[in-house]
Write a protein that holds these residues in place. Structure first.
Motif, PDB file in Angstrom:
ATOM      1  N   TRP A  45      42.289  37.682  46.826  1.00 40.85           N
ATOM      2  CA  TRP A  45      42.216  36.914  45.586  1.00 40.85           C
ATOM      3  C   TRP A  45      43.440  36.015  45.384  1.00 40.85           C
ATOM      4  N   GLN A  48      42.728  32.559  43.743  1.00 41.62           N
ATOM      5  CA  GLN A  48      42.177  32.669  42.396  1.00 41.62           C
ATOM      6  C   GLN A  48      43.197  33.237  41.411  1.00 41.62           C
ATOM      7  N   ASN A 255      34.675  33.107  47.572  1.00 47.54           N
ATOM      8  CA  ASN A 255      35.980  32.670  47.064  1.00 47.54           C
ATOM      9  C   ASN A 255      36.888  32.184  48.182  1.00 47.54           C
ATOM     10  N   PRO A 259      36.054  27.885  48.348  1.00 42.98           N
ATOM     11  CA  PRO A 259      36.892  28.175  47.182  1.00 42.98           C
ATOM     12  C   PRO A 259      36.726  27.182  46.030  1.00 42.98           C
ATOM     13  N   PHE A 262      33.550  28.084  44.169  1.00 42.13           N
ATOM     14  CA  PHE A 262      33.715  29.399  43.549  1.00 42.13           C
ATOM     15  C   PHE A 262      34.655  29.304  42.349  1.00 42.13           C
ATOM     16  N   ASN A 263      35.783  28.622  42.524  1.00 38.22           N
ATOM     17  CA  ASN A 263      36.757  28.508  41.437  1.00 38.22           C
ATOM     18  C   ASN A 263      36.153  27.801  40.228  1.00 38.22           C
TER      19      ASN A 263
END
Length: 280
Positions: A45, A48, A255, A259, A262-263
């Motif tokens: 992670w 994120q 993610n 990314p 997803f973000n």
């Protein structure tokens, strides 16, 4: 701790044993707790967590029992309810009354348990690439993986096949540094942690109860993640008011392989359930 890039490591006593926790952002900000897939760690992670901390969140990443920097479990058996209890233990230790929760794969599975049994501690749920049950076709492959880890005394033989299963050969070939890093994390997972969590997956049995989840929920799934897009569409229909975000061209860890998309989905969720100004 006001610098959003600073990461503080804490040790917490959980249901299954000691847990390693990474904390990022201002403790005065609303909290987001993040958990990860089997054979991974809170490091999955990284991007994120930095993004969310910069947007004014207090980000707490848990290394699941026997994974990352969390030592092997000391409890006799690992269970989904126990993994949910580990998350609650972290909230208690950090003095967090209620938090948003983001879980992927194994973390998503235990997240269903959180929503069912610990709703009073939750502000919202983001459950990614996870199902709420383990029928025989899902449970059976874990027996071979467990046997291999026990026979070899290490999770190293599982690392390469797992990363390829998550992302596909094309991604692994095109992104050797990312693939290598994830393989190193997978290989370093304790055998006890892997076996315990794999057995917990085999015992996953929340499907009949997910309709009880009243916490604001977003489900996220990679479009290429096998049968999970269909499974999560079914779950979205069972959880009243929930949303489903499908990430195009993504596998089991959207993610990482997609990314940006997803973000964007993650930020949409938080804008809807907990709007707040970007302060940094």
């Amino acid at each position: 701790m006001n610098n959003k890039t600073d990461i503080q490591q804490r040790r917490v006593r959980g249901h299954h044993g000691e847990l390693s926790v990474r904390v990022q952002g201002n403790p005065g900000d609303p909290a987001i707790v993040m958990t990860h897939s089997i054979l991974s760690s809170g490091a999955m992670w990284d991007e994120q967590a930095t993004l969310l901390a910069a947007h004014g969140w207090h980000v707490v990443r848990i290394d699941t029992t026997g994974h990352g920097d969390s030592p092997a479990p000391t409890a006799e058996a690992v269970s989904m309810d126990g993994l949910a209890a580990d998350t609650i233990a972290v909230l208690d230790a950090l003095g967090i009354a209620r938090a948003h929760y983001v879980g992927l794969s194994l973390g998503g599975m235990s997240g269903f348990g959180l929503g069912i049994h610990h709703a009073e501690r939750l502000l919202s749920l983001v459950l990614c690439d996870a199902r709420a049950d383990a029928p025989p076709a899902v449970a059976a492959p874990w027996d071979e993986r467990i046997a291999l880890a026990l026979q070899q005394g290490t999770c190293a033989p599982l690392a390469g096949p797992t990363i390829e299963r998550w992302f596909g050969k094309a991604f692994v070939t095109a992104n050797p540094k990312i693939s290598e890093r994830l393989q190193v994390i997978a290989a370093a997972t304790s055998v006890e942690g892997f076996v315990g969590c794999a057995r917990a997956i085999q015992g996953l049995d929340y499907l009949a109860e997910v309709a009880r989840i009243a916490t604001p929920t977003t489900l996220i799934v990679g479009s290429n993640d096998g049968v999970l897009p269909e499974a999560m569409r079914s779950l979205q229909k069972r959880i009243t008011g929930s949303a489903l975000e499908t990430i195009p061209h993504a596998g089991h860890l959207p993610n990482i392989d997609q990314p940006a998309a997803f973000n964007a989905a993650l930020l949409r969720h938080f804008e809807q359930v907990h709007p707040q100004p970007i302060t940094h």
